[in-house]
Design a protein around this motif. Structure first.
Motif, PDB file in Angstrom:
ATOM      1  N   PHE A   1      -0.308  -0.658 -12.347  1.00 27.03           N
ATOM      2  CA  PHE A   1       0.743   0.115 -11.678  1.00 27.03           C
ATOM      3  C   PHE A   1       1.628   0.839 -12.696  1.00 27.03           C
ATOM      4  O   PHE A   1       2.854   0.780 -12.646  1.00 27.03           O
ATOM      5  CB  PHE A   1       1.578  -0.775 -10.753  1.00 27.03           C
ATOM      6  CG  PHE A   1       0.830  -1.187  -9.509  1.00 27.03           C
ATOM      7  CD1 PHE A   1       0.610  -0.288  -8.474  1.00 27.03           C
ATOM      8  CD2 PHE A   1       0.327  -2.466  -9.373  1.00 27.03           C
ATOM      9  CE1 PHE A   1      -0.095  -0.659  -7.341  1.00 27.03           C
ATOM     10  CE2 PHE A   1      -0.375  -2.849  -8.249  1.00 27.03           C
ATOM     11  CZ  PHE A   1      -0.589  -1.942  -7.218  1.00 27.03           C
TER      12      PHE A   1
ATOM     13  N   ALA B   1      -3.542   1.374  -9.358  1.00 20.20           N
ATOM     14  CA  ALA B   1      -3.191  -0.042  -9.346  1.00 20.20           C
ATOM     15  C   ALA B   1      -3.631  -0.685 -10.655  1.00 20.20           C
ATOM     16  O   ALA B   1      -2.924  -1.499 -11.242  1.00 20.20           O
ATOM     17  CB  ALA B   1      -3.853  -0.733  -8.165  1.00 20.20           C
TER      18      ALA B   1
ATOM     19  N   THR C   1      -4.108  -4.747  -3.211  1.00 21.10           N
ATOM     20  CA  THR C   1      -5.233  -4.347  -4.036  1.00 21.10           C
ATOM     21  C   THR C   1      -5.955  -5.635  -4.432  1.00 21.10           C
ATOM     22  O   THR C   1      -5.333  -6.553  -4.957  1.00 21.10           O
ATOM     23  CB  THR C   1      -4.751  -3.602  -5.292  1.00 21.10           C
ATOM     24  OG1 THR C   1      -3.895  -2.530  -4.888  1.00 21.10           O
ATOM     25  CG2 THR C   1      -5.924  -3.053  -6.081  1.00 21.10           C
TER      26      THR C   1
ATOM     27  N   SER D   1       0.812  -1.211   0.000  1.00 16.10           N
ATOM     28  CA  SER D   1       0.000   0.000   0.000  1.00 16.10           C
ATOM     29  C   SER D   1       0.850   1.268   0.000  1.00 16.10           C
ATOM     30  O   SER D   1       0.356   2.359  -0.217  1.00 16.10           O
ATOM     31  CB  SER D   1      -0.937   0.001   1.214  1.00 16.10           C
ATOM     32  OG  SER D   1      -0.203  -0.164   2.401  1.00 16.10           O
TER      33      SER D   1
ATOM     34  N   PRO E   1      -4.378   1.883  -5.529  1.00 16.75           N
ATOM     35  CA  PRO E   1      -3.615   0.946  -4.706  1.00 16.75           C
ATOM     36  C   PRO E   1      -4.273   0.730  -3.339  1.00 16.75           C
ATOM     37  O   PRO E   1      -4.689   1.685  -2.688  1.00 16.75           O
ATOM     38  CB  PRO E   1      -2.249   1.636  -4.554  1.00 16.75           C
ATOM     39  CG  PRO E   1      -2.137   2.507  -5.759  1.00 16.75           C
ATOM     40  CD  PRO E   1      -3.525   2.993  -6.021  1.00 16.75           C
TER      41      PRO E   1
END
Length: 255
Positions: free
Chosen positions: A75, A14, A197, A6, A40
């Protein structure tokens, strides 16, 4: 290995899905212009009737299915042919039937399989595998044959096999399906503890109310709602319209 990702940069999503279109080989259109952004550390439910596109969407996230149009970014990295390996290391996909991904003679070998094929040193592979098994409460079963485990235990080992690779995004397809009440509760508590996530395709609306604060409703391959779970689960008209049975929210922390 860390189970907490995180702390990643907040400015990068994410998951970002933009204009995703997917048709099956027979030409049947399964996804129609899906747009979805997940931050995220978010825990998101995908709900909808059978055939709504939930599993198909999950299978697109790490390139098992390849969309005809649209973009998937994980990401900050766009899914394409040259990034396939990297994306699959970031998106851990759990099938609804754990037998589809458990195939080694022992639990430890199954969980070590991913890191081993990442080319890591043997000591690190074993450390990752054992840490992942401890995280799901299966450390005492490392020498057991997976096919001798209960369904709930198999599901936990399948999750460990993904955690051992350090994947920051976990995508689960019907994780509580066919579990007895105790195994179901243990699995829900495990998912609640994980600082990852998490995207869960599910018909289990009680699971949604317990641990997934955001719900995306799919129907006919389209996103028809994307709202806080407490709003979706108390909107009887929305649920009925899209083939879902309303659930009493009493006793759920996100109610």
């Amino acid at each position: 290995m860390t189970l907490d990702v995180s702390e990643r940069t907040e400015s990068v999503a994410a998951l970002e899905v933009e204009g995703l279109e997917y048709a099956y080989p027979d030409g049947t259109q399964a996804l129609h212009g899906i747009n979805l952004r997940v931050e995220p550390g978010e825990k998101v439910a995908l709900v909808g009737p059978n055939g709504s596109g939930k599993s198909t969407l999950l299978l697109n996230l790490n390139g098992i299915y390849r969309a005809q149009r649209g973009d998937i970014t994980v990401f900050g990295e766009r899914l394409e042919e040259r990034t396939l390996g990297s994306i699959r290391a970031k998106v851990g996909l759990l099938f609804s039937n754990p037998d589809d991904q458990l195939f080694s003679p022992t639990v430890l070998e199954d969980v070590a399989y991913g890191p081993l094929h990442m080319g890591l040193p043997r000591d690190e592979v074993l450390a990752r595998a054992r840490e992942a098994l401890a995280a799901v409460g299966m450390q005492e079963f490392e020498s057991r044959a997976p096919h001798h485990l209960s369904l709930g235990q198999k599901k936990r080992v399948a999750i460990a096999s993904v955690l051992s690779m350090g994947t920051p995004l976990l995508a689960l397809d019907e994780p509580t399906a066919n579990l007895d009440p105790r195994s179901r509760r243990e699995l829900i508590e495990l998912l609640d503890r994980l600082r990852l996530t998490i995207i869960v395709a599910t018909h289990d609306l009680a699971l949604v109310g317990d641990i997934l604060p955001r719900t995306v409703v799919l129907d006919g391959g389209r996103v028809v709602a994307d709202r806080p779970s407490r709003d979706v689960l108390t909107d009887s008209a929305l649920l009925f319209e899209h083939g879902l049975e309303p659930l009493s929210m009493h006793g759920h922390p996100h109610a």
